[in-house]
Design a protein around this motif. Structure first.
Motif, mmCIF file in Angstrom:
data_model
loop_
_atom_site.group_PDB
_atom_site.id
_atom_site.type_symbol
_atom_site.label_atom_id
_atom_site.label_comp_id
_atom_site.label_asym_id
_atom_site.label_seq_id
_atom_site.Cartn_x
_atom_site.Cartn_y
_atom_site.Cartn_z
ATOM 1 N N ASP A 38 0.824 -1.196 0.000
ATOM 2 C CA ASP A 38 0.000 0.000 0.000
ATOM 3 C C ASP A 38 0.864 1.253 0.000
ATOM 4 O OD1 ASP A 38 0.905 0.337 2.628
ATOM 5 O OD2 ASP A 38 -0.965 -0.347 3.535
ATOM 6 N N TYR A 91 0.187 -6.156 1.054
ATOM 7 C CA TYR A 91 -1.167 -6.691 1.034
ATOM 8 C C TYR A 91 -1.138 -8.172 1.382
ATOM 9 C CZ TYR A 91 -2.204 -2.531 -1.832
ATOM 10 O OH TYR A 91 -2.340 -1.255 -2.306
ATOM 11 N N ASN A 106 -3.878 -9.939 0.405
ATOM 12 C CA ASN A 106 -4.948 -10.446 -0.456
ATOM 13 C C ASN A 106 -4.674 -10.214 -1.941
ATOM 14 O OD1 ASN A 106 -5.209 -7.686 -0.506
ATOM 15 N ND2 ASN A 106 -7.357 -7.617 0.127
ATOM 16 N N ASN A 166 -9.476 -5.484 -4.069
ATOM 17 C CA ASN A 166 -8.790 -6.079 -2.912
ATOM 18 C C ASN A 166 -7.897 -5.058 -2.211
ATOM 19 O OD1 ASN A 166 -9.959 -8.590 -3.082
ATOM 20 N ND2 ASN A 166 -8.289 -9.518 -4.241
ATOM 21 N N THR A 167 -7.260 -4.178 -2.994
ATOM 22 C CA THR A 167 -6.421 -3.150 -2.358
ATOM 23 C C THR A 167 -7.267 -2.154 -1.582
ATOM 24 O OG1 THR A 167 -6.390 -1.569 -4.232
ATOM 25 C CG2 THR A 167 -4.749 -3.350 -4.246
ATOM 26 N N TRP A 178 -8.402 -3.848 1.617
ATOM 27 C CA TRP A 178 -7.255 -3.817 2.537
ATOM 28 C C TRP A 178 -7.194 -2.451 3.233
ATOM 29 C CZ3 TRP A 178 -3.021 -6.258 4.654
ATOM 30 C CH2 TRP A 178 -1.972 -5.447 5.079
ATOM 31 N N ARG A 222 -9.704 -2.245 5.923
ATOM 32 C CA ARG A 222 -9.348 -3.052 7.102
ATOM 33 C C ARG A 222 -8.304 -2.351 7.961
ATOM 34 N NH1 ARG A 222 -6.918 -8.057 6.178
ATOM 35 N NH2 ARG A 222 -6.909 -7.965 3.907
ATOM 36 N N GLN A 223 -7.351 -1.680 7.311
ATOM 37 C CA GLN A 223 -6.341 -0.947 8.080
ATOM 38 C C GLN A 223 -6.998 0.169 8.880
ATOM 39 O OE1 GLN A 223 -3.484 -2.742 7.892
ATOM 40 N NE2 GLN A 223 -4.913 -3.769 6.516
#
Length: 451
Positions: free
Chosen positions: A57, A63, A65, A426-427, A430, A433-434
């Protein structure tokens, strides 16, 4: 310059170092300074670059995922290719030669490369007989800070370069006249032609509009403007921030995209029709309908960060609904129909935190979707305050909601392909989620004692 001319330029000026860079999925430029010999050798074969640049990132955190690259692939080198047509010299680095690159010739990294995606959309547009003319404008805040001072202050009590709300001020820029002169002059020397530069409303906030150009060149210039402004601000002991919304009580920062399609043979604006009451051609209406139809399916390409959605709120000069209007700055898309030369649409959803390659790819692909499918506008243009009309469809309100909609969308896959959509989404998941793991100062102040 072509290859022969570039080599002659290097020889004549005894240049030994060349800098090149490409944009990652967040629009962050990643690159190297290489020796002249390596530069020349790689013109045919390409340059090996660790594909971790598409596997981490913006903070260089890997990542967990990513299917394109990861521990499962060993993070191998992928071949990136320098685009010789992007040659320019960096005036604030003693004329160091600079090029932009992409991964259009790499099978593995192809789907993750933003510039490669935009090249594909531009080729699609050209195949339909249109020349896409684009321009992006940016707002950003300037601060009396350095990376070290922000780290020491833990990003608290950040100090803008000037106080108060001074939109379109004539006197405020004179406080930092040398900085303003450098922005305008050095950016133009770096082939990022600024059309206008002014203060916006807010403490220390500026806006720059880049002259319109072919969509790929326009995206190149937009990416380079963001990085260049940051580097030029460093020279003046400042920091520039392109966050969409750095302070909840202040206006956000936009990255509006202006666009029109022109006939490749006759060079006429295909958006203009003097016989129409709104001077809008059928092609323009279809293009506009396509953007509106696709907007909820691809919103993360315009609003790619958690912070993006702090800007997309009512009354903040940013849209919250799937709307359009003629000269209406409360809608998602503003139609400008003043004349044949200047008739265009302005997509007002993007903030200054966008990756220009992805934002322009989204705008162009969705507009062409409307043309290919001959979509018609479902509703008339909004007159007056779009925030007050509760009948309009609302945009997703956060990154998770927007990304989930895109990941499951057949329209997004149809526009950009499954490999790109899954990797990009997916990024973004992510990123969410962070954010979700973080305990904010708001939560501490609200709950620490009283709950």
């Amino acid at each position: 310059m072509d290859k022969v001319q570039i080599i002659k330029y290097l020889d004549d000026n005894k240049i030994e170092r060349i800098k090149f860079a490409f944009a990652d999925i967040d629009g962050v430029l990643r690159g190297k300074v290489i020796h002249r010999k390596k530069f020349l050798e790689g013109l045919e074969s390409g340059y090996g670059f660790c594909d971790v640049v598409f596997g981490w990132d913006s903070a260089d955190v890997l990542y967990d995922n990513s299917k394109i690259t990861g521990w499962h692939s060993g993070y191998p080198d992928q071949l990136c290719s320098i685009d010789l047509s992007t040659f320019r010299t960096i005036p604030w680095q003693d004329g160091l030669p600079f090029f932009l690159a992409d991964f259009s010739n790499s099978v593995s990294a192809h789907a993750a490369c933003p510039r490669t995606l935009l090249k594909r959309m531009a080729a699609d547009c050209n195949a339909l007989g249109f020349h896409p003319e684009f321009a992006q404008e940016f707002e950003w805040f300037n601060f009396k800070e350095t990376p070290q001072s922000l780290e020491e202050k833990e990003y608290v009590r950040i100090q803008p370069i000037s106080p108060g709300m001074h939109g379109y001020s004539i006197i405020r820029p004179s406080l930092y006249n040398d900085y303003n002169d450098d922005l305008f002059t050095l950016l133009r020397k770096f082939d990022v032609p600024i059309e206008a530069l002014h203060t916006e409303t807010g403490p220390g906030v500026y806006e720059a509009a880049i002259q319109h150009d072919d969509v790929l060149q326009s995206a190149d210039q937009a990416v380079l403007l963001k990085t260049s402004v940051k580097e030029i601000s460093y020279k003046h002991g400042m920091m520039a921030s392109f966050m969409a919304k750095w302070n909840g009580s202040l206006p956000g920062c936009s990255g509006h995209i202006h666009q029109s399609l022109w006939d490749k043979k006759e060079g006429k604006n295909q958006f203009f029709n003097p016989a129409d009451p709104d001077k809008m051609s059928d092609i323009m209406k279809q293009y506009l309908a396509g953007q509106l139809h696709c907007l909820p399916h691809i919103l993360p390409m315009y609003a790619p960060t958690v912070n993006s959605y702090k800007r997309l709120v009512e009354g903040a000069w940013a849209p919250t609904t799937v709307t359009w209007g003629i000269e209406n700055r409360t809608t998602a898309i503003r139609v400008i129909n003043t004349s044949d030369k200047y008739t265009r649409i302005e997509t007002r959803v993007p903030g200054s935190d966008t990756n220009p390659y992805l934002a322009m790819a989204a705008a162009l692909a969705s507009g062409l979707y409307g043309i290919k499918n001959k979509l018609s506008l479902d509703s008339p243009g909004t007159v007056g305050n779009a925030y007050a009309n509760k009948e309009h469809k609302n945009l997703p309100s956060n990154l998770f909601e927007a990304t989930t909609a895109m990941k499951d969308s057949d329209i997004a896959t149809n526009l950009f392909g499954d490999d790109f959509v899954q990797h990009f989404c997916n990024t973004r998941l992510w990123e969410w989620r962070q954010f979700s793991k973080h305990v904010s100062d708001w939560e501490l102040k609200r709950y620490f004692e009283i709950i």
